[in-house]
Design an enzyme around this catalytic site. Structure first.
Site, PDB file in Angstrom:
ATOM      1  N   HIS A 193       0.742  -1.063   0.024  1.00  0.00           N
ATOM      2  CA  HIS A 193      -0.078   0.065  -0.105  1.00  0.00           C
ATOM      3  C   HIS A 193       0.830   1.290   0.087  1.00  0.00           C
ATOM      4  O   HIS A 193       0.116   2.472  -0.429  1.00  0.00           O
ATOM      5  CB  HIS A 193      -1.041   0.058   1.239  1.00  0.00           C
ATOM      6  CG  HIS A 193      -2.000  -0.838   1.146  1.00  0.00           C
ATOM      7  ND1 HIS A 193      -3.282  -0.744   0.643  1.00  0.00           N
ATOM      8  CD2 HIS A 193      -2.029  -2.245   1.345  1.00  0.00           C
ATOM      9  CE1 HIS A 193      -4.116  -1.434   0.656  1.00  0.00           C
ATOM     10  NE2 HIS A 193      -3.440  -2.692   0.967  1.00  0.00           N
ATOM     11  N   ASP A 201       3.081   9.561  -0.530  1.00  0.00           N
ATOM     12  CA  ASP A 201       2.075   8.657  -0.306  1.00  0.00           C
ATOM     13  C   ASP A 201       1.720   7.491  -0.960  1.00  0.00           C
ATOM     14  O   ASP A 201       1.918   7.892  -2.303  1.00  0.00           O
ATOM     15  CB  ASP A 201       0.877   9.317  -0.146  1.00  0.00           C
ATOM     16  CG  ASP A 201      -0.157   9.181   1.274  1.00  0.00           C
ATOM     17  OD1 ASP A 201      -0.120   7.993   1.576  1.00  0.00           O
ATOM     18  OD2 ASP A 201      -0.750  10.016   1.807  1.00  0.00           O
TER      19      ASP A 201
HETATM   20  P1  ADQ Z   1      -2.914   5.687   5.020  1.00  0.00           P
HETATM   21  O1  ADQ Z   1      -1.653   6.105   5.294  1.00  0.00           O
HETATM   22  O2  ADQ Z   1      -3.842   5.371   6.441  1.00  0.00           O
HETATM   23  O3  ADQ Z   1      -2.939   4.128   4.258  1.00  0.00           O
HETATM   24  P2  ADQ Z   1      -5.026   7.450   3.591  1.00  0.00           P
HETATM   25  O4  ADQ Z   1      -5.093   6.562   2.174  1.00  0.00           O
HETATM   26  O5  ADQ Z   1      -4.613   8.954   3.293  1.00  0.00           O
HETATM   27  O6  ADQ Z   1      -3.931   6.729   4.309  1.00  0.00           O
HETATM   28  O7  ADQ Z   1      -6.475   7.189   4.654  1.00  0.00           O
HETATM   29  C1  ADQ Z   1      -6.898   5.681   4.534  1.00  0.00           C
HETATM   30  C2  ADQ Z   1      -8.238   6.136   5.237  1.00  0.00           C
HETATM   31  O8  ADQ Z   1      -8.264   6.694   6.383  1.00  0.00           O
HETATM   32  C3  ADQ Z   1      -9.153   6.875   4.324  1.00  0.00           C
HETATM   33  O9  ADQ Z   1     -10.612   6.482   4.183  1.00  0.00           O
HETATM   34  C4  ADQ Z   1      -9.255   8.242   5.086  1.00  0.00           C
HETATM   35  O10 ADQ Z   1     -10.541   8.925   5.123  1.00  0.00           O
HETATM   36  C5  ADQ Z   1      -9.225   7.586   6.572  1.00  0.00           C
HETATM   37  N1  ADQ Z   1      -8.565   8.912   7.548  1.00  0.00           N
HETATM   38  C6  ADQ Z   1      -7.195   9.331   7.417  1.00  0.00           C
HETATM   39  N2  ADQ Z   1      -7.208  10.329   8.363  1.00  0.00           N
HETATM   40  C7  ADQ Z   1      -8.142  10.517   8.950  1.00  0.00           C
HETATM   41  C8  ADQ Z   1      -8.699  10.978  10.273  1.00  0.00           C
HETATM   42  N3  ADQ Z   1      -7.984  12.217  10.618  1.00  0.00           N
HETATM   43  N4  ADQ Z   1      -9.933  10.821  10.629  1.00  0.00           N
HETATM   44  C9  ADQ Z   1     -10.661  10.124   9.865  1.00  0.00           C
HETATM   45  N5  ADQ Z   1     -10.452   9.166   9.272  1.00  0.00           N
HETATM   46  C10 ADQ Z   1      -9.240   9.455   8.631  1.00  0.00           C
HETATM   47  C11 ADQ Z   1      -2.188   3.412   3.531  1.00  0.00           C
HETATM   48  C12 ADQ Z   1      -1.137   4.279   2.566  1.00  0.00           C
HETATM   49  C13 ADQ Z   1      -1.889   5.142   1.662  1.00  0.00           C
HETATM   50  C14 ADQ Z   1      -2.944   4.380   0.852  1.00  0.00           C
HETATM   51  C15 ADQ Z   1      -3.812   3.256   1.653  1.00  0.00           C
HETATM   52  C16 ADQ Z   1      -4.686   2.520   0.872  1.00  0.00           C
HETATM   53  O11 ADQ Z   1      -0.235   4.823   3.480  1.00  0.00           O
HETATM   54  O12 ADQ Z   1      -0.969   5.669   0.618  1.00  0.00           O
HETATM   55  O13 ADQ Z   1      -3.688   5.170   0.136  1.00  0.00           O
HETATM   56  O14 ADQ Z   1      -3.035   2.585   2.468  1.00  0.00           O
HETATM   57  O15 ADQ Z   1      -3.978   1.942   0.016  1.00  0.00           O
END
Ligand code: ADQ
Length: 469
Positions: free
Chosen positions: A155, A363
């Site tokens: 990811h 990211d």
């Molecule tokens: P993450 O780094 O966790 O995931 P991201 O894709 O930005 O990042 O977010 C994942 C989920 O968490 C989204 O549904 C988002 O809405 C939710 N989220 C983030 N911050 C939040 C907050 N403050 N409050 C509530 N909900 C929040 C990893 C990788 C990413 C990749 C994902 C999926 O780092 O690059 O996009 O996996 O493959």
């Protein structure tokens, strides 16, 4: 049809604490519907080294988990996964805190998970393993004689070979990747960097279609961008627009434009530069003072890792400086909160925002960018400001694309977004929406599992061939 088994570090057992069931988690769950298994760490620390598998059934899915000991948690999760691999794979060599002992713990936990999983597997299961915590799991399963189709999806980004060589035992981890039949990345760039590292560090030359063939195995690498359930998120946003949280937010703005950022509190997300950029917007374009409020929701994350504690202190200080300098008795320019906010409220807030700020330094994908787009109202859409170093930028060129290392560029993009005509906003957003509604979480799962099912079976090959250690 073969049963699908998902393996991830944390398991989203319905009704229990654990990873929030976001769009991607729901799509993975749907891929299991009927008769599937989801396996991983329970999120619990047990006092003894007890690795009993605990099972829960819900909606035709079996959730099977094991606990970790405190020492395993420290070495595997806090240590190697989040203090070495995470910074490395986000291009932050300077933040790596490597310890041999943590590396040993990482391999040990992957061995333990493999030993626990092997007893749960049926011969024709297709096993799909997720993310950087579990890179060697497939090779550990092969050592135990597992010949099922095994897939792996990373990811987070993959880095160029010149950075990956800095990883102690990097070669062992790369070789472990060849135990998988399908290895997925978020973007073409990550896939290219992986293949390049395999070529340089293992001497294995990929063919034109991303296949890697050695005497031991045949693995296929693919780029397969993760998506969201755009329809469900759009429906949630449209409903939440009328919710009391959204109405409270709107009335507190008293007609001002809203800029919003929603992230985990993580140094990869570029929050300090984003705060600096907002301060610059108010300084360099004073016409926006009192006319825009920036809401940053940053969920606390990995608080056991020291880098995350210092990031928090830095953001507290920066937020204080900006508000101390620009606030008026009736206007707080920057609203910064680390308390959790529900997904539906976030969806409603996105729908009402003029600017969505997604400026990670790196990211893998960034699903927030896609959620912001899905939430927009066609009649009055907001503008997405997106880092060129988010995987999402490969598919979302109609956003205002910025270099997240340059606060002046971000601040100028905010200015542009605030003065952009309604027509241009609609035009950009329509094109972004077309992609977000096509490249969905469901399409992501379907494509990966189709390619995994099509991989040549290893059933007729000898077990020793897969002993890649
Ligand atoms: P993450 O780094 O966790 O995931 P991201 O894709 O930005 O990042 O977010 C994942 C989920 O968490 C989204 O549904 C988002 O809405 C939710 N989220 C983030 N911050 C939040 C907050 N403050 N409050 C509530 N909900 C929040 C990893 C990788 C990413 C990749 C994902 C999926 O780092 O690059 O996009 O996996 O493959």
């Amino acid at each position: 049809m073969a049963r699908v088994v998902i393996v991830s570090n944390r398991v989203p057992i319905p009704g229990q604490r654990g990873p929030r069931p976001g769009g991607l988690t729901v799509a993975l769950g749907n891929a299991l519907k009927g008769d599937g298994l989801w396996f991983g760490w329970s999120g619990d620390i047990s006092a003894s080294a007890d690795t009993t598998v605990r099972r829960t059934e819900s909606n035709g899915i079996t959730y099977a988990t094991i606990d970790l000991s405190q020492e395993d948690y420290n070495r595997f999760y806090v240590g190697f996964a989040n203090s070495t691999l995470w910074p490395l794979l986000h291009f932050r060599l300077g933040l790596i805190d490597f310890k041999r002992d943590d590396l040993d713990g990482y391999f040990l936990v992957n061995r333990t998970l493999a030993a626990a999983l092997v007893g749960e597997l049926r011969p024709d299961d297709q096993v799909w393993i997720h993310d950087y915590h579990l890179i060697p799991l497939g090779a550990e399963l092969r050592k135990l004689g597992v010949r099922n189709r095994l897939g792996f999806f990373l990811h987070v980004p993959f880095v160029p070979a010149s950075l990956f060589v800095a990883l102690p035992q990097g070669q062992t981890l790369l070789r472990a990747c060849l135990a998988y039949d399908v290895i997925g990345f978020q973007t073409d760039e990550h896939q290219r960097d992986f293949l390049d590292a395999v070529k340089q560090m293992l001497g294995v030359e990929p063919n034109q279609n991303g296949f890697l063939e050695t005497a031991d195995c045949l693995s296929r690498s693919i780029a397969n961008p993760a998506g969201i359930d755009a329809r469900a998120f759009a429906a949630m946003a449209s409903k939440a627009e009328r919710s009391s949280d959204t109405r409270r937010l709107i009335s507190s703005l008293v007609g001002r434009a809203l800029a919003i950022g929603v992230d985990r509190l993580d140094y990869s997300k570029g929050l300090p530069n984003r705060f600096t950029a907002f301060g610059k917007l108010l300084q360099d374009f004073p016409e926006h003072q009192q006319n825009v409020s920036y809401l940053q929701i940053a969920a606390k994350s990995r608080e056991d890792v020291s880098e995350y504690q210092s990031l928090r202190r830095e953001l507290d200080r920066k937020a204080g400086n900006i508000n101390g300098r620009y606030a008026e008795f009736d206007w707080v320019p920057l609203r910064y909160m680390t308390r959790p906010v529900s997904r539906s409220s976030i969806a409603g807030f996105f729908r009402k925002a003029r600017i969505g700020l997604v400026t990670p330094l790196r990211d893998g994908m960034n699903l927030v960018a896609k959620e912001f787009v899905a939430a927009q109202d066609h009649n009055d859409p907001g503008v997405l400001i997106l880092s060129r170093f988010a995987g999402a930028a490969e598919e979302m060129e109609e956003a205002l694309i910025v270099n997240p290392y340059d606060p002046d560029e971000i601040s100028y993009a905010m200015h542009q977004a605030l003065i952009m005509s309604g027509e241009e906003r609609q035009d950009r957003m329509e094109r972004l929406r077309a992609r977000v509604f096509t490249s969905t979480a469901e399409a992501y799962c379907r494509r990966f599992l189709t390619l995994l099912a099509a991989a040549p079976s290893r059933l007729n090959q000898s077990a020793s061939k897969h002993n890649l250690a």
